[in-house]
Design an enzyme around this catalytic site. Structure first.
Site, PDB file in Angstrom:
ATOM      1  N   ASP A   1       0.775  -1.238   0.000  1.00 52.39           N
ATOM      2  CA  ASP A   1       0.000   0.000   0.000  1.00 52.39           C
ATOM      3  C   ASP A   1       0.815   1.301   0.000  1.00 52.39           C
ATOM      4  O   ASP A   1       0.587   2.181  -0.807  1.00 52.39           O
ATOM      5  CB  ASP A   1      -0.942   0.032   1.217  1.00 52.39           C
TER       6      ASP A   1
ATOM      7  N   GLU B   1       1.394  -9.238  11.642  1.00 51.75           N
ATOM      8  CA  GLU B   1       1.175  -8.893  10.229  1.00 51.75           C
ATOM      9  C   GLU B   1       2.523  -8.679   9.533  1.00 51.75           C
ATOM     10  O   GLU B   1       2.745  -9.151   8.430  1.00 51.75           O
ATOM     11  CB  GLU B   1       0.317  -7.627  10.156  1.00 51.75           C
TER      12      GLU B   1
HETATM   13  C1  GLC Z   1      -2.971  -4.406   3.882  1.00 49.91           C
HETATM   14  C2  GLC Z   1      -1.846  -4.926   3.008  1.00 49.91           C
HETATM   15  C3  GLC Z   1      -2.424  -5.765   1.888  1.00 49.91           C
HETATM   16  C4  GLC Z   1      -3.287  -6.871   2.479  1.00 49.91           C
HETATM   17  C5  GLC Z   1      -4.332  -6.324   3.463  1.00 49.91           C
HETATM   18  C6  GLC Z   1      -5.047  -7.413   4.247  1.00 49.91           C
HETATM   19  O1  GLC Z   1      -3.799  -3.540   3.186  1.00 49.91           O
HETATM   20  O2  GLC Z   1      -1.070  -3.897   2.511  1.00 49.91           O
HETATM   21  O3  GLC Z   1      -1.408  -6.296   1.095  1.00 49.91           O
HETATM   22  O4  GLC Z   1      -3.915  -7.597   1.487  1.00 49.91           O
HETATM   23  O5  GLC Z   1      -3.720  -5.481   4.387  1.00 49.91           O
HETATM   24  O6  GLC Z   1      -4.132  -8.215   4.941  1.00 49.91           O
END
Ligand code: GLC
Length: 426
Positions: A164, A393
């Protein structure tokens, strides 16, 4: 933590985030189904529950749009704890979805799960049903995101990349306006430390793009040319190319001749076009800003993920050396941005931290190219990180500090994959 404890813990995370027919990435922060999270999580499920793995991908593909696009989020159930929700996207679907996509790793996952399945009959039935849908999505990419037929697709929103707030988007993102974006309340910063998340300024630009595309009724024949953000990301393209390559192979074996031939052609053209993104000095690929035609001189993991595509062996060897260099400035591979670069931030999302899913895909590419020593090292670092800091994460590549959401599905899925397929010491 021994291997068995780690495996038990990983499976518990998967179970806790299982909503029956899909998983949420983690409770609270991400309460819906995410596209590439599901595909990668299915790999984890497939190690101990093949039917559940297939269901995860079936659910994702059931929400494919008529034009072939597979959305980045499916809002199965209302949840006020997330912004931007269905009302902001306004895509008008019965089960609401966003209007952008995410890295197409589902094709790769389907083929891998099929090829190592114990239940061959189920695998063949599922693959036969899924491959035409996956193929339609791949064709959608080259039609809607590569209108000049260069062999490489562009992203129209940073969220499509899956990375992102990468440094790669900074300069191009400056050209995305913020006028007309009303006030809004972010929800991510109530679930996770704001210092680990994108900034408010970035969020305003994310929302401007959503509003722009919505004003065009999410018509994918218009979005590409209308977008002030058109980014060619080598990592994203590598995922698409690898999926096309795998689909070509499996479709061929299943007698789906046309899909096989078309997929092979897309993959071959993509591999050739990737050469235009290679940077000899750095020893990795770089992004290309399609709106200006400029190469983005940003040493991020996107250009290392290029190795996931079936690229020439000497390119993979150079990428392995590049990772070796990165190892000199961090404790855990692979940082999402070069720690020696001034923009590096060890705790902030895609601007430095380690993500296990990216490590997994890079290692898989390196393995194909015979770079096994580096693979062992990366896999070992993944397990050390989890042992030290749990199923977060993402993690700081220098201190191992756990960041973002905890108890994370795809992190757990990757741990299951690594434990089942690699003999590294935990
Ligand atoms: C964030 C990450 C993305 C992922 C999402 C859900 O937005 O950047 O890559 O898919 O979280 O985990």
């Amino acid at each position: 933590m021994n291997r068995q404890d780690m495996m038990d813990h990983a499976r518990q995370v998967m179970t806790d985030n299982d909503r029956g027919t899909y998983t949420v990435p983690t409770h609270g922060l991400y309460p819906f189904q995410w596209n590439w999270d599901s595909a990668l999580s299915a790999l984890g499920f497939s190690q101990y529950d093949e039917p559940r793995a297939w269901t995860e991908i079936d659910t994702l593909m059931a929400h494919q749009w008529d034009d072939g696009m597979v959305p980045h989020i499916i809002f199965h159930q209302p949840d006020d704890g997330y912004f931007p929700g269905p009302d902001v996207w306004g895509t008008g679907r019965d089960v609401p979805t966003t209007g952008i996509t995410q890295p197409p790793v589902a094709g790769f996952a389907v083929c891998r799960i099929h090829d190592r399945a114990k239940d061959k009959a189920l695998a063949s039935e599922k693959a036969r049903a899924l491959l035409p849908k996956i193929h339609a999505w791949h064709q959608w990419f080259y039609r809607s995101r590569d209108p000049q037929s260069t062999g490489l697709v562009a992203l129209l929103h940073p969220w499509e990349s899956g990375r992102d707030n990468s440094v790669d988007w900074d300069a191009a993102f400056e050209r995305v306006p913020t006028e007309g974006v009303g006030t809004f309340t972010r929800r991510d910063t109530t679930h996770a430390n704001p210092a680990h998340r994108p900034t408010d300024d970035q969020y305003r630009r994310y929302i401007w793009l959503v509003q722009k595309f919505r004003s065009l009724n999410w018509d994918n024949s218009k979005l590409h040319d209308a977008s002030p953000f058109q980014m060619v990301d080598p990592g994203f393209n590598a995922i698409l190319i690898r999926s096309c390559h795998k689909v070509a192979d499996l479709a061929g074996r299943l007698g789906m001749v046309e899909i096989a031939a078309q997929s092979r052609a897309m993959a071959d053209k993509g591999v050739a076009a990737m050469e235009t993104l290679w940077d000899e000095k750095l020893g990795q690929y770089l992004c290309l800003d399609r709106t200006t035609g400029d190469v983005v001189d940003s040493p991020s993991i996107g250009g290392i993920l290029g190795v996931f595509a079936p690229i020439p062996k000497e390119r993979a060897a150079a990428i392995s050396r590049r990772i070796e260099t990165l190892a000199e400035s961090c404790e855990y591979l692979i940082p999402s941005h070069d720690p020696a670069a001034p923009e590096f931030e060890g705790l902030r999302y895609w601007r430095g931290p380690v993500w296990l899913i990216v490590n997994y895909m890079i290692s898989d590419g390196l393995e194909q190219a015979g770079e096994t020593r580096m693979v062992d090292r990366i896999m070992g670092d993944c397990l050390r990180l989890i042992e030290t800091s749990g199923f977060a994460e993402y993690h700081d590549p220098i201190t191992a500090e756990p960041c973002g959401g905890a108890h994370f599905t795809w992190t757990a899925a990757m741990v299951i994959e690594i434990l089942e397929t690699h003999k590294v010491a935990a």
